[in-house]
Design an enzyme around this catalytic site. Structure first.
Site, mmCIF file in Angstrom:
data_model
loop_
_atom_site.group_PDB
_atom_site.id
_atom_site.type_symbol
_atom_site.label_atom_id
_atom_site.label_comp_id
_atom_site.label_asym_id
_atom_site.label_seq_id
_atom_site.Cartn_x
_atom_site.Cartn_y
_atom_site.Cartn_z
ATOM 1 N N ASP A 247 2.422 0.696 -6.954
ATOM 2 C CA ASP A 247 1.693 0.414 -8.189
ATOM 3 C C ASP A 247 0.379 1.184 -8.251
ATOM 4 O OD1 ASP A 247 3.506 -2.073 -7.605
ATOM 5 O OD2 ASP A 247 3.075 -2.097 -9.757
ATOM 6 N N ASN B 184 1.567 -2.342 -3.532
ATOM 7 C CA ASN B 184 2.906 -2.591 -4.037
ATOM 8 C C ASN B 184 3.147 -4.095 -4.014
ATOM 9 O OD1 ASN B 184 5.404 -1.336 -5.043
ATOM 10 N ND2 ASN B 184 6.336 -2.211 -3.215
ATOM 11 N N LYS B 185 4.341 -4.493 -4.487
ATOM 12 C CA LYS B 185 4.657 -5.913 -4.577
ATOM 13 C C LYS B 185 4.355 -6.670 -3.293
ATOM 14 C CE LYS B 185 5.528 -7.492 -7.394
ATOM 15 N NZ LYS B 185 4.479 -8.087 -8.219
HETATM 16 C C1 LIG Z 1 8.704 1.661 -10.043
HETATM 17 S S1 LIG Z 1 7.286 0.854 -9.583
HETATM 18 C C2 LIG Z 1 7.743 -0.796 -9.621
HETATM 19 C C3 LIG Z 1 6.728 -1.646 -8.914
HETATM 20 O O1 LIG Z 1 6.200 -2.608 -9.837
HETATM 21 C C4 LIG Z 1 6.542 -3.882 -9.348
HETATM 22 O O2 LIG Z 1 5.592 -4.849 -9.665
HETATM 23 P P1 LIG Z 1 5.867 -5.855 -10.901
HETATM 24 O O3 LIG Z 1 7.322 -6.219 -10.877
HETATM 25 O O4 LIG Z 1 4.939 -7.015 -10.610
HETATM 26 O O5 LIG Z 1 5.455 -5.085 -12.133
HETATM 27 C C5 LIG Z 1 6.627 -3.689 -7.854
HETATM 28 O O6 LIG Z 1 5.357 -3.592 -7.261
HETATM 29 C C6 LIG Z 1 7.378 -2.403 -7.809
HETATM 30 O O7 LIG Z 1 7.333 -1.705 -6.598
#
Ligand SMILES: CSC[C@H]1O[C@H](OP(=O)(O)O)[C@H](O)[C@@H]1O
Length: 345
Positions: free
Chosen positions: A235, A245-246
Site C-alpha cells: 500500500d 501492507n495488510k
Molecule cells: C494490489 S494492492 C492491494 C493491497 O490493498 C489491500 O488493503 P485493503 O484491502 O485494506 O485495501 C492489501 O493491503 C493489499 O496488499
C-alpha cells in the site's frame, strides 16, 4: 471479474463486501458515493481506490462544469480533499489525486469544459495503464517463481484490488500461464477476509489451485516445509524499501526470514513514496473495532469487549527478498538499491 467499470458517465463498483456470496454492482454518479464506497471498503486495494477516486473527480468536475473558473477550481479542491480523507495508508489514492491536480494546474488556461474533458481522459488512462502495469509486474515476477512452487499470499492483490490482473496475483497469474503448475495457499486475512472471500474467488475463477488457510497457520506450513515462497502486495513503499501492507504481512515476513523462505513484494511504482525515508513515517489506518468483533454482520465477541484494528503493518526492507515492479525488480532492497526506481513512477 473486475473491481469497477466506467461507462463514460457513471462508475460501476463491485460491492466487495458482498463477495463471494453475491455479485452486486453499485452505480456511483457523484464523488460522495465514491468516497463512501472507499471508506466502507466496498471498493478496496491500493490501485483500485486510486482509480476509483480518479473517476470520482471526473464526476465531480462534470457537475461543476458551468461554474466560473475560480469556483470550479475551488470545487475541485473540495472534491480532492474529500477523497483524500477516505483512507490514509495506500499512497496510490494520493498519487491518483495528485496526477489529476497536476494536469489541471498545467492546463489552467483552458476553459472549464476543456479541463473537464482532460480529467476524464486522465482517469481513463489511469485505469487502462494500471492493467498494463500489472501485466508487466507479472512478467517481471514470473522468473522468480520456480516450477511447482507452493506460494503463500496474503490479502487480495488481484483484479479486485486493481483495475485488472493484479500485482502479487498478477505474478501468480503469469507463473500459471507460463505452465509452472503452481499452487496457492491463500491466507484468509482477518478481519475483512480478503483472502478467503476475494483471492480464493479470483483464483477459483482462473482455475489456479488455491487452498484457504487461517492467518495462524502460516508458521506451521513453513515449519512443515510446505511453502516455497511468499508474495504479497503493498500500500505504500518508503524510499528504503520498508513496505506497508495488510495487517499480518509483517508476521509472514518474520516467519519467512526465520525459515529461509523468499519473501516478495509486488507493486506498481505508483505505490512508491520517496517523500518518506522509512516505514516509520507511514500512517497506519485504524479502522472500526466492530469490523474485528463481527464476521459477515454477525457479532462473534461478547458485548462490551474492546478490539484493536490496525488495518496495515510495516515490513522492514531487510525482511524483503525483492520488490517486483513494472519498471524492474530490486533485490535485497535498501535505500541505495531503491534509487533505481526513483522517478520511474
Ligand atoms: C494490489 S494492492 C492491494 C493491497 O490493498 C489491500 O488493503 P485493503 O484491502 O485494506 O485495501 C492489501 O493491503 C493489499 O496488499
Amino acid at each position: 471479474m473486475r473491481a469497477m467499470e466506467w461507462n463514460g458517465e457513471t462508475l460501476l463498483l463491485l460491492d466487495q463486501l458482498q463477495l463471494p456470496g453475491a455479485v452486486k454492482w453499485i452505480e456511483c454518479s457523484d464523488v460522495e458515493q465514491v468516497a463512501e464506497a472507499i471508506e466502507t471498503m466496498k471498493v478496496r486495494g491500493a490501485p483500485a481506490i486510486g482509480a476509483a477516486a480518479a473517476f470520482g473527480i471526473v464526476m465531480g468536475a462534470r457537475q461543476a462544469v458551468n461554474r466560473d473558473k475560480n469556483e470550479f477550481f475551488n470545487q475541485i479542491e473540495r472534491i480532492c480533499d474529500r477523497l483524500a480523507r477516505t483512507r490514509p495508508t495506500a499512497v496510490n489514492l494520493f498519487w491518483a489525486i495528485q496526477r489529476i491536480k497536476s494536469l489541471i494546474e498545467t492546463n489552467a488556461d483552458l476553459d472549464v469544459p476543456q479541463i473537464v474533458e482532460l480529467i476524464r481522459r486522465e482517469a481513463e488512462s489511469i485505469m487502462t495503464e494500471d492493467i498494463a502495469i500489472n501485466q508487466s509486474i507479472g512478467q517481471n515476477g514470473e522468473p522468480y517463481i520456480p516450477k511447482g512452487a507452493r506460494i503463500l499470499t496474503h490479502c487480495n492483490t488481484g483484479s479486485l484490488a486493481t483495475a485488472g490482473y493484479g500485482t502479487a496475483l498478477g505474478v501468480i497469474r503469469a507463473a500459471h500461464s507460463a505452465g509452472k503448475e503452481i499452487t496457492v495457499w491463500a491466507d484468509e486475512t482477518r478481519p475483512y477476509l480478503q483472502g478467503a472471500r476475494l483471492t480464493a474467488f479470483e483464483l477459483q475463477q482462473d482455475q489456479i489451485p488455491v487452498t484457504i488457510v487461517t492467518d495462524s497457520m502460516a508458521g506451521h506450513l513453513m515449519k512443515e516445509k510446505k511453502v516455497d515462497l511468499v508474495i504479497v502486495g503493498a500500500d505504500r513503499i518508503a524510499a528504503n524499501g520498508d513496505t506497508a501492507n495488510k495487517i499480518g504481512t509483517y508476521s509472514l515476513a518474520v516467519l519467512a526470514h526465520y525459515h529461509h523462505i523468499p519473501f516478495y513484494v509486488a507493486a506498481p511504482t505508483s505505490t512508491l513514496d520517496f517523500s518518506i525515508k522509512s516505514g516509520e513515517q507511514i500512517e497506519i489506518e485504524q479502522r472500526s473495532a466492530d469490523e474485528v468483533l463481527s464476521i459477515g454482520g454477525i457479532r462473534i465477541a461478547p458485548p462490551g469487549v474492546a478490539a484493536l484494528h490496525p488495518a496495515f503493518d510495516v515490513t522492514p526492507h531487510s525482511l524483503i527478498t525483492a520488490i517486483i515492479t513494472e519498471k524492474g525488480v530490486v533485490e535485497s532492497p535498501d535505500a541505495n538499491r531503491m534509487e533505481y526506481l526513483r522517478g520511474k513512477g
